[in-house]
Design a protein around this motif. Sequence first.
Motif, PDB file in Angstrom:
ATOM      1  N   ARG A   1       0.846  -1.198   0.000  1.00 31.97           N
ATOM      2  CA  ARG A   1       0.000   0.000   0.000  1.00 31.97           C
ATOM      3  C   ARG A   1       0.884   1.252   0.000  1.00 31.97           C
ATOM      4  N   VAL A   2       0.641   2.109  -0.989  1.00 32.46           N
ATOM      5  CA  VAL A   2       1.393   3.362  -1.080  1.00 32.46           C
ATOM      6  C   VAL A   2       0.421   4.529  -1.082  1.00 32.46           C
ATOM      7  N   VAL A   3       0.884   5.668  -0.599  1.00 27.69           N
ATOM      8  CA  VAL A   3       0.027   6.844  -0.472  1.00 27.69           C
ATOM      9  C   VAL A   3      -0.460   7.293  -1.846  1.00 27.69           C
ATOM     10  N   ARG A   4      -1.763   7.641  -1.918  1.00 25.87           N
ATOM     11  CA  ARG A   4      -2.359   8.157  -3.153  1.00 25.87           C
ATOM     12  C   ARG A   4      -2.546   9.665  -2.991  1.00 25.87           C
ATOM     13  N   PRO A   5      -1.674  10.469  -3.585  1.00 26.70           N
ATOM     14  CA  PRO A   5      -1.723  11.928  -3.390  1.00 26.70           C
ATOM     15  C   PRO A   5      -3.060  12.559  -3.733  1.00 26.70           C
TER      16      PRO A   5
ATOM     17  N   ALA B   1      -4.877  14.603   7.083  1.00 21.68           N
ATOM     18  CA  ALA B   1      -4.915  13.861   5.818  1.00 21.68           C
ATOM     19  C   ALA B   1      -3.611  13.099   5.596  1.00 21.68           C
ATOM     20  N   GLN B   2      -2.475  13.760   5.823  1.00 18.31           N
ATOM     21  CA  GLN B   2      -1.195  13.099   5.639  1.00 18.31           C
ATOM     22  C   GLN B   2      -0.997  11.982   6.662  1.00 18.31           C
ATOM     23  N   SER B   3      -1.383  12.244   7.901  1.00 17.61           N
ATOM     24  CA  SER B   3      -1.200  11.247   8.962  1.00 17.61           C
ATOM     25  C   SER B   3      -2.113  10.040   8.757  1.00 17.61           C
ATOM     26  N   ALA B   4      -3.330  10.286   8.262  1.00 17.01           N
ATOM     27  CA  ALA B   4      -4.249   9.171   7.999  1.00 17.01           C
ATOM     28  C   ALA B   4      -3.704   8.278   6.897  1.00 17.01           C
TER      29      ALA B   4
ATOM     30  N   ILE C   1       7.758   5.204   7.125  1.00 14.61           N
ATOM     31  CA  ILE C   1       8.402   6.502   6.899  1.00 14.61           C
ATOM     32  C   ILE C   1       7.328   7.569   6.783  1.00 14.61           C
ATOM     33  N   PRO C   2       7.292   8.556   7.685  1.00 17.79           N
ATOM     34  CA  PRO C   2       6.230   9.568   7.630  1.00 17.79           C
ATOM     35  C   PRO C   2       6.389  10.500   6.431  1.00 17.79           C
ATOM     36  N   GLN C   3       5.259  10.904   5.876  1.00 19.33           N
ATOM     37  CA  GLN C   3       5.266  11.932   4.843  1.00 19.33           C
ATOM     38  C   GLN C   3       5.513  13.288   5.492  1.00 19.33           C
TER      39      GLN C   3
END
Length: 326
Positions: free
Chosen positions: A119-123, A147-150, A159-161
């Motif tokens: 699973r990768v973040v969907r901008p 939003a970023q933390s969720a 690794i945090p955004q």
Amino acid sequence: MTPPRAERGAALLTVLMLVSVIGVIAAASLESLKLQTHLSGNMAAIDQARQYALAGEAIARTRISDVSSTDRTTTLAGDWLDRPNAFPIDNGTATAKLSDAGNCFNLNSLVSQSDEGERVVRPMAVRQFEALMTLIGVQPRIAGEIAQSAADWIDSDTIPQPGGAEDETYARAPTPYRAANALMADVSELKAVAGMDSAIYERVKPWVCALPAPELSPININTLRRDQAPLVVMLLPDKLSLAFAQRMIDERPATGYSAVENFWSKPALRGISPPVEVMAQTKIKTRWFALEMQIETGGAELTELALIDGGVNPAKIVRRSWGDGA
């Protein structure tokens, strides 16, 4: 032989004490029996209520299967959306209400998932969530952090955004915990995300859902209510205003749109070209339905909340919960 007078008094006192103790024990036993009978009655009534709820589920699934297999679109025809339908049952009443469970922000859309489960973040979804929260009154800075933390809460890595949060943030909490790094099973998980507090959660809760798939929020333009216009604005937050989205819903044909392109090609939208992903997440047919059942029978009250997948035939229950929800 007659006992002395003093001994006769002691014997009488002993008898009276025994009678009193027996009386107390009998009263306590009767009270316990009464309580056990009452509890057994309640358990039987609750069990009966659950059976009625399961019967209601079966009726709803059959109806959704019939409609989904024959209708190409899902519209407001029949006045079914969010309408409580009451029907009598033995010794009580039952109320059922269906709603479009896709008209919300799907928290699990914050990531995309590969065939291997990565699973990768969907901008795009992060921007939509941030825009939605801002539209409903959350401060932009806080909306961005949540939003970023969720997204970090759901994605596979640790690794945090920028502006997000992973394990090191939650390890500093009074009661340390870790990010789930998994799809959300319920919107209540949002309470644990960095930046969230109880006031913001209560504001955001009616607008979000946790569908069991990491897909962009499937917004059905044929079933949106006017007060749900922020869900349209979040699709193109830099190009649509709230008033404009409300007008688009107000001007929707009585029979709904027959194609997504008919919505985005309205004259008022001339010059606005939505990305392919936004076109794809705009729907004219509903897949996910929410069923709420309220059962009262035999003095017992029961609430069931169920998520139904109408995209398969027959429609199936994806999850259910008993009670008032999170």
